[in-house]
Design an enzyme around this catalytic site. Structure first.
Site, PDB file in Angstrom:
ATOM      1  N   GLY A 144      59.182 107.450 -37.819  1.00 41.69           N
ATOM      2  CA  GLY A 144      58.697 106.065 -37.975  1.00 41.69           C
ATOM      3  C   GLY A 144      57.390 105.734 -37.317  1.00 41.69           C
ATOM      4  CD  GLN A 189      54.038 104.002 -32.688  1.00 38.50           C
ATOM      5  OE1 GLN A 189      54.822 103.961 -33.968  1.00 38.50           O
ATOM      6  NE2 GLN A 189      53.978 105.249 -32.203  1.00 38.50           N
ATOM      7  CB  CYS A 240      57.569 107.387 -28.984  1.00 38.36           C
ATOM      8  SG  CYS A 240      56.374 105.986 -29.622  1.00 38.36           S
ATOM      9  CG  LEU A 241      54.787 110.045 -34.126  1.00 40.81           C
ATOM     10  CD1 LEU A 241      54.401 109.402 -35.512  1.00 40.81           C
ATOM     11  CD2 LEU A 241      55.049 111.578 -34.019  1.00 40.81           C
ATOM     12  CG  HIS A 274      61.406 103.551 -31.503  1.00 42.05           C
ATOM     13  ND1 HIS A 274      61.724 104.589 -30.482  1.00 42.05           N
ATOM     14  CD2 HIS A 274      60.164 103.748 -31.856  1.00 42.05           C
ATOM     15  CE1 HIS A 274      60.485 105.058 -30.370  1.00 42.05           C
ATOM     16  NE2 HIS A 274      59.594 104.531 -30.832  1.00 42.05           N
ATOM     17  CD  GLU A 275      59.016 103.084 -35.538  1.00 40.15           C
ATOM     18  OE1 GLU A 275      57.962 102.658 -34.877  1.00 40.15           O
ATOM     19  OE2 GLU A 275      59.490 104.360 -35.073  1.00 40.15           O
ATOM     20  CG  HIS A 329      56.238 100.807 -31.507  1.00 36.42           C
ATOM     21  ND1 HIS A 329      55.656 101.110 -30.138  1.00 36.42           N
ATOM     22  CD2 HIS A 329      56.828 101.995 -32.021  1.00 36.42           C
ATOM     23  CE1 HIS A 329      55.883 102.616 -29.927  1.00 36.42           C
ATOM     24  NE2 HIS A 329      56.683 103.020 -30.888  1.00 36.42           N
TER      25      HIS A 329
HETATM   26 NI    NI Z   1      57.468 105.102 -31.052  1.00 38.46          NI
END
Ligand code: NI
Length: 167
Positions: A46, A51, A91-92, A133-134, A137
């Site tokens: 995701g 991000q 998480c990226l 989670h997204e 963000h």
């Molecule tokens: Ni993330």
């Protein structure tokens, strides 16, 4: 299509609150496509626009094994949350860090698709976690914000050390 650079925690831009998309135009479609490519390249499941330093409410997700079911959520909003599940998240934007976060087990999300149509999706398990989670963000929150202050300090120290080694 270009890959987009991913912001790394604790970059303050990850705390910005994203604005709703007013109109789904070519710019939004290109953003979603580029985000999808960036997510696949980084082997993520995701990615939120926040991000990649674009503060608009766009999320891409693919939790499929085959990595060919890209889902795009524009202006996603959780309309129902039920139950509790705890699972390990990464998480990226927080590379190499994984920890357990409690989330709702089942969610309903209302969103616009790339054609501007209103959609709702009921999700559970990993997809439900990923949506929460997204959407976090988009609201300026990273999964580590759900952890204790002590854990957050340790994570920041670890990431700072990584940055020095790779710089
Ligand atoms: Ni993330």
């Amino acid at each position: 299509m270009p890959l987009l650079p991913i912001l790394r925690f604790p970059d303050p831009r990850l705390k910005k609150i994203a604005s709703p998309v007013a109109q789904i135009d070519d710019q939004v479609r290109k953003l979603a496509a580029d985000m999808g490519e960036t997510m696949y390249e980084a082997s993520g499941i995701g990615l939120a626009a926040t991000q990649v330093d674009v503060h608009r409410r766009v999320v891409v997700i693919d939790v499929s094994e085959e990595r060919q079911q890209l889902r795009v959520f524009i202006n996603p909003k959780l309309t129902r949350c039920e139950g509790v599940q705890a699972g390990e998240e990464g998480c990226l934007s927080v590379p190499g860090i994984y920890d357990t976060v409690e989330r709702a087990e089942r969610v309903t999300v209302a969103y616009l698709d790339l054609d501007g149509q209103s959609q709702t999706l009921e999700a559970e398990g990993l997809l439900a976690v990923c949506l929460q989670h997204e959407i976090d963000h988009l609201d300026g929150k990273v999964f580590v914000d759900h952890l204790s202050q002590l854990k957050q300090s340790r994570i920041k120290a670890k990431l700072a050390k990584q940055a020095r080694v790779t710089a």
